[in-house]
Write a protein that holds these residues in place. Structure first.
Motif, short mmCIF file in Angstrom:
data_model
loop_
_atom_site.label_atom_id
_atom_site.label_comp_id
_atom_site.label_asym_id
_atom_site.label_seq_id
_atom_site.Cartn_x
_atom_site.Cartn_y
_atom_site.Cartn_z
N ARG A 1 0.83 -1.21 0.00
CA ARG A 1 0.00 0.00 0.00
C ARG A 1 0.87 1.26 0.00
O ARG A 1 0.57 2.23 -0.69
N GLY B 1 3.01 1.29 -3.57
CA GLY B 1 2.23 1.19 -4.81
C GLY B 1 2.76 0.16 -5.79
O GLY B 1 2.28 0.09 -6.93
N HIS B 2 3.70 -0.66 -5.38
CA HIS B 2 4.23 -1.70 -6.27
C HIS B 2 3.72 -3.08 -5.85
O HIS B 2 3.01 -3.21 -4.85
N THR B 3 4.14 -4.09 -6.63
CA THR B 3 3.76 -5.46 -6.32
C THR B 3 4.95 -6.15 -5.65
O THR B 3 6.06 -6.12 -6.18
N ARG C 1 3.39 -3.04 -10.95
CA ARG C 1 2.04 -3.51 -11.21
C ARG C 1 1.17 -2.91 -10.14
O ARG C 1 1.48 -1.85 -9.60
N LYS C 2 0.09 -3.55 -9.76
CA LYS C 2 -0.73 -2.94 -8.73
C LYS C 2 -0.13 -3.18 -7.34
O LYS C 2 0.72 -4.05 -7.16
N SER C 3 -0.59 -2.40 -6.39
CA SER C 3 0.05 -2.42 -5.08
C SER C 3 -0.47 -3.55 -4.20
O SER C 3 -1.19 -3.33 -3.24
#
Lengths: 347, 347
Positions: free
Chosen positions: B246, B249-251, B319-321
């Motif tokens: 969170r 913001g990365h994977t 990618r998404k977090s």
């Protein structure tokens, strides 16, 4: 490695109560913090604080203190466990000569505690902290199963900075020094007892639960030579006098007739056989000051809101290191140190 | 004013247990401190400390943290509530980049607690504090009636100094960074569960309860660019990864096959259906470090006693977090955030 567990199903509980899972570091704990705790303490809920907080430099020597609060009932006339936890810790700093700066808050909650109770306590803490110019900067929350704790226990730790001149310490109390109290004694213990036992006193006695920071600052500003200050909590004024008598080796003589006691406290104590001098206070301190400064000290204290009943109650004499009580007809008795307080869970 | 009460008579109790009156500020409390508490914490019992302690100046920014400890049972393979309370608070300072300096200790004791239990806990605290070069400088003790608390709860607050360079923070985690753990995961939670439920595992799983101060100092000395460190307590590694994902913001991709797990923890988790990644640790941290420094970080960690099983377990991708778990056959799944932990009162 086994399959990942699914999201823990919620227990079959109304959502207005504290759940065990609220204390276990997952999504529910994050929501408890963001929705119920942080906003009430003045923190941005979108920025959950780190476990540890980095503070600005301290201007002066750091002063540290900690206290647990287990008072029952949680709410009582004149205060609640939240204001008590803030003022109690701030007062320990103030009487040591420190300006309170930051607080930490650790909470142990009983499973099933209504969230509305938590809200009231946190709002009370925030209001008390704001009044003293301090900020609650770090915390921790644990939830234990029903029956493992009675409702809600708090621990607050206070960090402050020493302000010159600090009290020189109870070992420096001199013969001739004057002993003061900053207000009527025994109010907190009596208020708790009456509230807990639901005794039908009307009006109910109120606690003195409140800050001593302004009062200690007023003495400093007035240039009073302060030997020692102490908030007279568990054990009351009697416990403070015993400790100081041991520390300085002199006799501390208290004149019973000069000790301020409210009619409510006097009435409850006479009825139940308690000595107001041994009953806890939570916003009233004892001070030992140089004799020549006693009048200035009283004048300074009486200008602080809530301390207009400050009074000189005795003086320091050469003799053995005990406190002595001068009774109404002038006879003097040793002031007995209680082995324990008359009733538990007052703070 | 009524007659002074006589010395409170002692309850009819053996003198090897904690009494309510031990917590009430009178002579018994003074004796509890002087005979049972202060000597075990390395303080001169003839010099009972003030409520607030004045500390030397702090060389660096002050860092403050607090934690409550309600673990059940009080003693478990690999530790006890005392060592847990010291290491838990020291570790919160260490992973923030601070050198732990001082601790405060607040205790809530249940009436009737054997004094021998208190002795063991305090001696364990003193030993843990000494190992880390910190000192317990202030404290508070409350005693509550039987049934109002389950045995013994502690709160420790730690004050330390920020040491440069501190971790830059989870918001600075970059794509390509490497994720490490400082040792096998899930040991503390599994040890507590097995001890509490008296499950017949032989040998019993032991907690990783221990200090992270040497490990964090080793990373700093090795010049590793550390983005974030976190002791993976409640919620385990999974909770840390969710928070960091969170924040940055990365994977965060974890390779299940590279996560160190002891045979004891694997056995218990497979039997009971727990995920070791979501089980609490109390002396094991997650680190996010620059990719080029990962090898140096592992080498530095493995030289610290107790951290020889440190391992790289994943890396950071664009990618998404969210955190992602790569399973044995290479398939990737989102790593589910638990809403609460699988079992309460582990710390």
């Amino acid at each position: 490695m086994p399959r990942m567990p699914l999201e823990c199903p919620l227990p079959n509980e109304p959502d207005d109560r504290v759940l065990l899972a609220h204390g276990e570091g997952g999504g529910l704990m994050r929501r408890l913090l963001a929705e119920h705790i942080l906003p009430r303490l003045g923190h941005d809920p979108s920025l959950p604080p780190d476990d540890a907080v980095v503070l600005p430099p301290i201007n002066g020597l750091p002063v540290l203190t900690t206290d647990a609060f287990v008072v029952s009932p949680l709410f009582f006339p004149g205060g609640d466990i939240g204001s008590l936890a803030v003022y109690g810790t701030i007062n320990d700093l103030a009487v040591r000569g420190a300006q309170p700066l930051w607080l930490t808050l650790s909470m142990v909650l009983e499973e099933g505690l209504p969230l509305s109770v938590l809200h009231r306590v946190l709002e009370s803490m925030a209001s008390a902290a704001k009044r003293c110019g301090v900020r609650i900067v770090a915390g921790d929350t644990k939830v234990v199963p029903r029956g493992s704790v009675d409702g809600l226990f708090l621990t607050t730790t206070g960090l402050g900075r020493l302000v010159d001149p600090a009290p020189t310490g109870s070992a420096t109390i001199e013969i001739g020094d004057v002993l003061l109290v900053s207000g009527p004694v025994g109010r907190h213990g009596v208020a708790i007892l009456v509230a807990r036992e639901q005794m039908p006193f009307d009006p109910p006695p109120t606690s003195d639960c409140g800050p001593l920071w302004e009062a200690t600052a007023a003495l400093r500003t007035a240039g009073v030579r302060v030997r020692a200050l102490r908030d007279a909590t568990r054990g009351g004024v009697t416990a403070v006098l015993h400790e100081w008598a041991r520390d300085c080796g002199h006799t501390l003589v208290i004149d019973e007739a000069r000790v301020p006691v409210t009619p409510e406290v006097r009435g409850v104590c006479e009825l139940l056989g308690f000595d107001p001098l041994a009953v806890a206070n939570e916003g009233t301190m004892v001070a030992a000051v140089a004799a020549e400064d006693a009048e200035a000290a009283l004048a300074a204290l009486r200008r602080v809101p809530g301390h207009d009943a400050a009074a000189a109650i005795g003086e320091v004499r050469a003799r053995k290191s005990i406190p002595v009580l001068k009774r109404a007809l002038g006879r003097e008795h040793p002031l007995v140190e209680p082995s324990g307080a008359p009733f538990p869970r007052i703070c």
